[in-house]
Write a protein that holds these residues in place. Sequence first.
Motif, PDB file in Angstrom:
ATOM      1  N   MET A   1       0.873  -1.108  -0.094  1.00  0.00           N
ATOM      2  CA  MET A   1      -0.055   0.159  -0.071  1.00  0.00           C
ATOM      3  C   MET A   1       0.925   1.221  -0.237  1.00  0.00           C
ATOM      4  SD  MET A   1      -3.285  -0.682   2.499  1.00  0.00           S
ATOM      5  CE  MET A   1      -2.316  -1.297   3.871  1.00  0.00           C
ATOM      6  N   GLN A   2       0.295   2.278  -0.827  1.00  0.00           N
ATOM      7  CA  GLN A   2       1.550   3.456  -1.014  1.00  0.00           C
ATOM      8  C   GLN A   2       0.612   4.569  -0.194  1.00  0.00           C
ATOM      9  OE1 GLN A   2       4.299   3.785  -3.488  1.00  0.00           O
ATOM     10  NE2 GLN A   2       4.320   1.829  -2.774  1.00  0.00           N
ATOM     11  N   LYS A   3       1.515   5.609   0.086  1.00  0.00           N
ATOM     12  CA  LYS A   3       0.767   6.903   0.698  1.00  0.00           C
ATOM     13  C   LYS A   3       1.801   7.913  -0.108  1.00  0.00           C
ATOM     14  CE  LYS A   3       4.384   6.605   4.287  1.00  0.00           C
ATOM     15  NZ  LYS A   3       4.505   6.522   5.723  1.00  0.00           N
ATOM     16  N   LYS A   4       1.091   9.030  -0.062  1.00  0.00           N
ATOM     17  CA  LYS A   4       1.596  10.426  -0.645  1.00  0.00           C
ATOM     18  C   LYS A   4       2.271  10.855   0.535  1.00  0.00           C
ATOM     19  CE  LYS A   4      -2.476  11.327  -3.393  1.00  0.00           C
ATOM     20  NZ  LYS A   4      -3.726  12.127  -3.354  1.00  0.00           N
ATOM     21  N   VAL A   5       3.463  11.518   0.032  1.00  0.00           N
ATOM     22  CA  VAL A   5       4.429  12.029   1.191  1.00  0.00           C
ATOM     23  C   VAL A   5       4.953  13.553   0.484  1.00  0.00           C
ATOM     24  CG1 VAL A   5       6.800  11.800   2.137  1.00  0.00           C
ATOM     25  CG2 VAL A   5       5.124   9.748   1.703  1.00  0.00           C
ATOM     26  N   TRP A   6       5.331  14.286   1.320  1.00  0.00           N
ATOM     27  CA  TRP A   6       6.109  15.544   0.800  1.00  0.00           C
ATOM     28  C   TRP A   6       7.398  15.445   1.836  1.00  0.00           C
ATOM     29  CZ3 TRP A   6       5.650  19.077  -2.876  1.00  0.00           C
ATOM     30  CH2 TRP A   6       4.234  19.123  -3.233  1.00  0.00           C
ATOM     31  N   GLN A   7       8.714  15.773   0.941  1.00  0.00           N
ATOM     32  CA  GLN A   7       9.816  15.613   1.640  1.00  0.00           C
ATOM     33  C   GLN A   7      10.476  16.875   1.428  1.00  0.00           C
ATOM     34  OE1 GLN A   7      11.627  11.345   1.554  1.00  0.00           O
ATOM     35  NE2 GLN A   7      11.288  12.079  -0.587  1.00  0.00           N
ATOM     36  N   TRP A   8      11.185  17.286   2.459  1.00  0.00           N
ATOM     37  CA  TRP A   8      12.345  18.267   2.378  1.00  0.00           C
ATOM     38  C   TRP A   8      13.516  17.491   1.612  1.00  0.00           C
ATOM     39  CZ3 TRP A   8      16.541  18.363   6.549  1.00  0.00           C
ATOM     40  CH2 TRP A   8      17.544  19.369   6.044  1.00  0.00           C
ATOM     41  N   THR A   9      13.885  17.948   0.259  1.00  0.00           N
ATOM     42  CA  THR A   9      14.951  17.208  -0.262  1.00  0.00           C
ATOM     43  C   THR A   9      16.155  17.970  -0.308  1.00  0.00           C
ATOM     44  OG1 THR A   9      13.749  18.107  -2.208  1.00  0.00           O
ATOM     45  CG2 THR A   9      13.261  15.871  -1.766  1.00  0.00           C
TER      46      THR A   9
END
Length: 339
Positions: A1-9
């Motif tokens: 199962m996948q989830k949406k993520v925001w990352q500091w890159t």
Amino acid sequence: MQKKVWQWTGLNEVTSTTAERGQPGTGEAEIRIVSIGICGTDLHIMSGHAGFGVPPLPLGHELAGVVERIGPGVDGWQPGDRVCIDPLIGCGVCRECLAGSKHRCAQSGEIGLHYPGGWQEYLVAPAANLYRLPDAVSFEEATQAETLHCCLGGIDKLDIRLGCHAAVIGDGPTGLYYVQLLKAAGASKVTLFGMRDGRLELGRRLGADVTVNLRSPDAAAAEPEAAETQDIAIDAAGNEASLKLCIDLLKRGGQLLLFGLPGHPILADIQAVVLKELTLSGSTNAPQVWPRVLELMASGSVQVKPLLSQRYPFEELDLAIAFARNEPDEAVKIIVSHS
Ligand SMILES: [Zn+2]
Ligand SMILES: [Zn+2]
């Protein structure tokens, strides 16, 4: 199962991606994140000046959501429970952790600062870090329990007597919370010093008896008169000028709470501290006060809603960050929520 993520890159950069959902282990729960507060600390980490956090990392430490799944050995929680999350994790076995002071644990770290945070759809966290939301507290408001708990920990270190006079320096969210906490604690006159008229106006709505815009010419003229008038001063700005103002404002025998972070060594008039017999306290996290924070929010003793200045959907977290960085005067507290 996948989830949406925001990352500091990377330097001031956020990137949207997907990741595999984690499985809650023993003593853990998976939380479906509903609302996230954007904090100055997030911007600080992203600028690379915080000295901790390594990209790529989802930030986000002001979090509220719903229990989605529970791992083995978790009692007292059910899927669907509304919660906020204490982001601080200690080793659990050292003297400080066992004494309830996990923020002083040499191994401690925070969700969203050192460990993956809530800039994602789902987050696995220790069940011991969850606090149940009263019905009267919305998810948006509950994100502020984290900020408020730091402020309440500071208040607990002061000896506040009914009818005392107190000054707060700094018109950011923590300064505005301190105004309310001081009034709730019985201060009869709270003076808020800041640099933005809009924030000071908000401070008056939230209980400040007097506000002073330090940028106005009148402020400098009034300063000698204000010297030695306060029983308590709280430095919620954390710079050389704010510290000097606190020391000047305090009566002899007064109490100074140091809360804002200067980020580098600053000069202070220690001779005045000694001769005025001031008491200085520093304060950061306060794990033991979380239940009382929720009481204060549910009872209306502390108002959070007036501070929530902008709202963004999770899909536009990058825009929320950009707004926080580019419009610091407008952005009191930005909330990002999942639809
Ligand atoms: Zn924060
Ligand atoms: Zn420990």
